[in-house]
Design an enzyme around this catalytic site. Structure first.
Site, PDB file in Angstrom:
ATOM      1  N   HIS A 109      39.418  40.678  43.413  1.00 57.43           N
ATOM      2  CA  HIS A 109      38.533  41.829  43.228  1.00 57.43           C
ATOM      3  C   HIS A 109      37.206  41.422  42.590  1.00 57.43           C
ATOM      4  CE1 HIS A 109      39.075  42.304  38.812  1.00 57.43           C
ATOM      5  NE2 HIS A 109      40.303  41.856  39.027  1.00 57.43           N
ATOM      6  N   CYS A 153      45.176  39.128  38.031  1.00 59.06           N
ATOM      7  CA  CYS A 153      44.436  39.191  39.297  1.00 59.06           C
ATOM      8  C   CYS A 153      43.286  38.196  39.285  1.00 59.06           C
ATOM      9  CB  CYS A 153      43.914  40.604  39.526  1.00 59.06           C
ATOM     10  SG  CYS A 153      45.227  41.804  39.894  1.00 59.06           S
TER      11      CYS A 153
END
Length: 475
Positions: free
Chosen positions: A376, A395
């Site tokens: 992301h 992440c």
């Protein structure tokens, strides 16, 4: 009686020819009559029964007992390997490969070199053979089979199964099956086969050369460097490499993302990965979609340990960061009135809406995995200037998300939709699917080579080198 005669002839021919082979010849005085006499003194005990008994007793010491038992059952429990290898001097060839296995970062002891030599010599004595020749032959046969399989599998699949070392490992990794192992035991041209399974990739050969030449990494001792090379050689032997023409590769210790097409890196960028305790997993999957202007469904652990505490200190924190609070699926109108120090935070869910403050930035890249991680964007760009970028909750934050979207989607209508949505002043969450899914591999290599073949070293940020090296030593 017929079986006994067959056995006598087999060993008479086997050792008669063995004495003519220069490198493995037995001591002087070993003659066919002596051999026959020694076997005859053994008595009428059935050779197959001896083989089965020794196999049963030695089973726990064999590398792949089920495959070995299946193979010899198909051969009516006969010593087919040493009868072939000794007559053609291939047993010495096999031993020479075992003895040179340190060039792969492995210990020759793993393949019982000394034990095989001792068992081979035990078949010879100055004035004849041992009376227990049946058992000696079977023990040598089984050890040769076990070591050959272990060597073959170690070079083609790695010595260890990575999923059994690291609970955070989710990359599909092939393991040797029984069919392959049975084929190995049927090999006739041993030298040709052993040469064929030598890994030939540029990285592997470069690491081998560095190990041989005792290259020392900056800020590491020679011993530490050698350990780093050995564990990365093991990782390169694992059958988990992409076969697709196009894929995304993130190497955790390098804090780097690459898009590879036809073996060439067409895009590179910095990334941030999970901090220690919230490690980014090693995995293999396929990016199938993006969400532009994403909604962040805040994980329960982060909501409990961070978000609720911030909200407890600043009652406007949730509103200022565009975070909506839900209880049993229903939106809470006035979360400012909640005393988070007293409430059970686990009974609430938190969702950060699209916008410039959103922790996922303007886009996230989705792929199936067991750890609920994704790639992301991030509004905190300054983090990419830090040399140590293990700072996320697991992440992977990417430095140049729009360029990554272009590399995945290529120019066209969908890419223009992504670009326009990311630049919109009125962001709304929108999923856009990739026309063709693109594989993504998150890896953990602490040494690599650059485009010019120069060796690079990275910090073992999760301590996985140490864990893997310890397992290699235990094995």
């Amino acid at each position: 009686m017929k079986r006994l005669v067959t056995i006598l002839l087999f060993f008479g021919v086997l050792l008669c020819f063995s004495c003519k082979v220069k490198r493995i010849a037995g001591p002087a005085g070993v003659t066919t009559p002596v051999i026959q006499a020694a076997i005859a003194k053994q008595g009428a005990e059935d050779f197959q029964d001896v083989f089965k008994r020794v196999l049963e007793n030695k089973q726990a010491q064999l590398s792949y007992p089920n495959a070995i038992r299946s193979f010899y059952q198909s051969k009516t429990f006969q010593p087919v390997l040493i009868s072939h290898f000794m007559l053609q001097d291939q047993l010495q060839t096999l031993l020479s490969y075992f003895e040179a296995v340190s060039r792969h970062g492995l210990d020759p002891k793993l393949f019982a070199v000394t034990n095989i030599r001792k068992m081979r010599e035990r078949l010879y004595v100055k004035k004849g053979l041992t009376l227990n020749v049946y058992q000696d032959v079977v023990e040598l046969e089984l050890q040769v089979a076990s070591s050959l399989l272990k060597y073959s599998n170690a070079l083609q699949f790695g010595l260890l199964n990575p999923a059994q070392i690291d609970s955070n490992y989710f990359t599909p990794t092939a393991q040797p099956d029984s069919i392959l192992m049975l084929r190995v035991l049927e090999v006739k041209d041993l030298r040709g086969y052993l040469d064929s399974i030598q890994p030939k990739g540029k990285k592997y050969l470069a690491l081998q050369a560095a190990l041989r030449d005792e290259i020392q990494a900056p800020k590491k001792t020679l011993e530490e460097t050698q350990q780093t090379l050995k564990v990365n050689l093991e990782r390169l032997r694992w059958r988990n490499k992409p076969t697709e023409q196009k894929f995304v590769r993130i190497n955790i210790p390098e804090f780097n993302l690459q898009v590879i097409e036809k073996g060439i890196s067409v895009l590179q960028m910095k990334v941030c990965v999970g901090e220690k305790g919230k490690e980014t997993p090693q995995l293999g999957s396929k990016i199938y979609s993006v969400q532009v202007n994403p909604v962040w469904n805040i994980p329960e652990s982060i909501a409990k340990n961070e978000i609720s505490k911030y909200a407890g200190r600043d009652k406007y924190y949730l509103a200022n960061n565009n975070i909506h609070v839900f209880k049993q699926g229903k939106l809470i109108d006035d979360p400012e009135s909640i005393d988070w120090a007293r409430e059970n935070v686990s009974s609430y869910s938190f969702k950060q809406q699209p916008g410039y403050r959103n922790s996922l930035g303007k886009i996230k890249f989705l792929f199936k995995n067991e750890s609920s991680v994704y790639l992301h964007d991030t509004p905190v760009k300054a983090a990419f200037n830090q040399p140590m970028r293990a700072i996320s909750h697991g992440c992977v934050r990417v430095e140049k998300p729009l360029l990554l979207a272009l590399a995945l989607f290529e120019k066209g209508k969908k890419y223009e939709q992504i670009k326009s949505a990311m630049q919109s002043g009125y962001p709304r969450a929108k999923y856009i699917g990739l026309p063709v899914s693109v594989p993504v591999f998150i890896t953990y290599y602490t040494t690599d080579i650059d485009e010019k073949g120069r060796l690079l070293f990275y910090d073992d940020i999760y301590g996985l080198d140490k864990a893997l090296y310890a397992k290699l030593q235990d094995n």
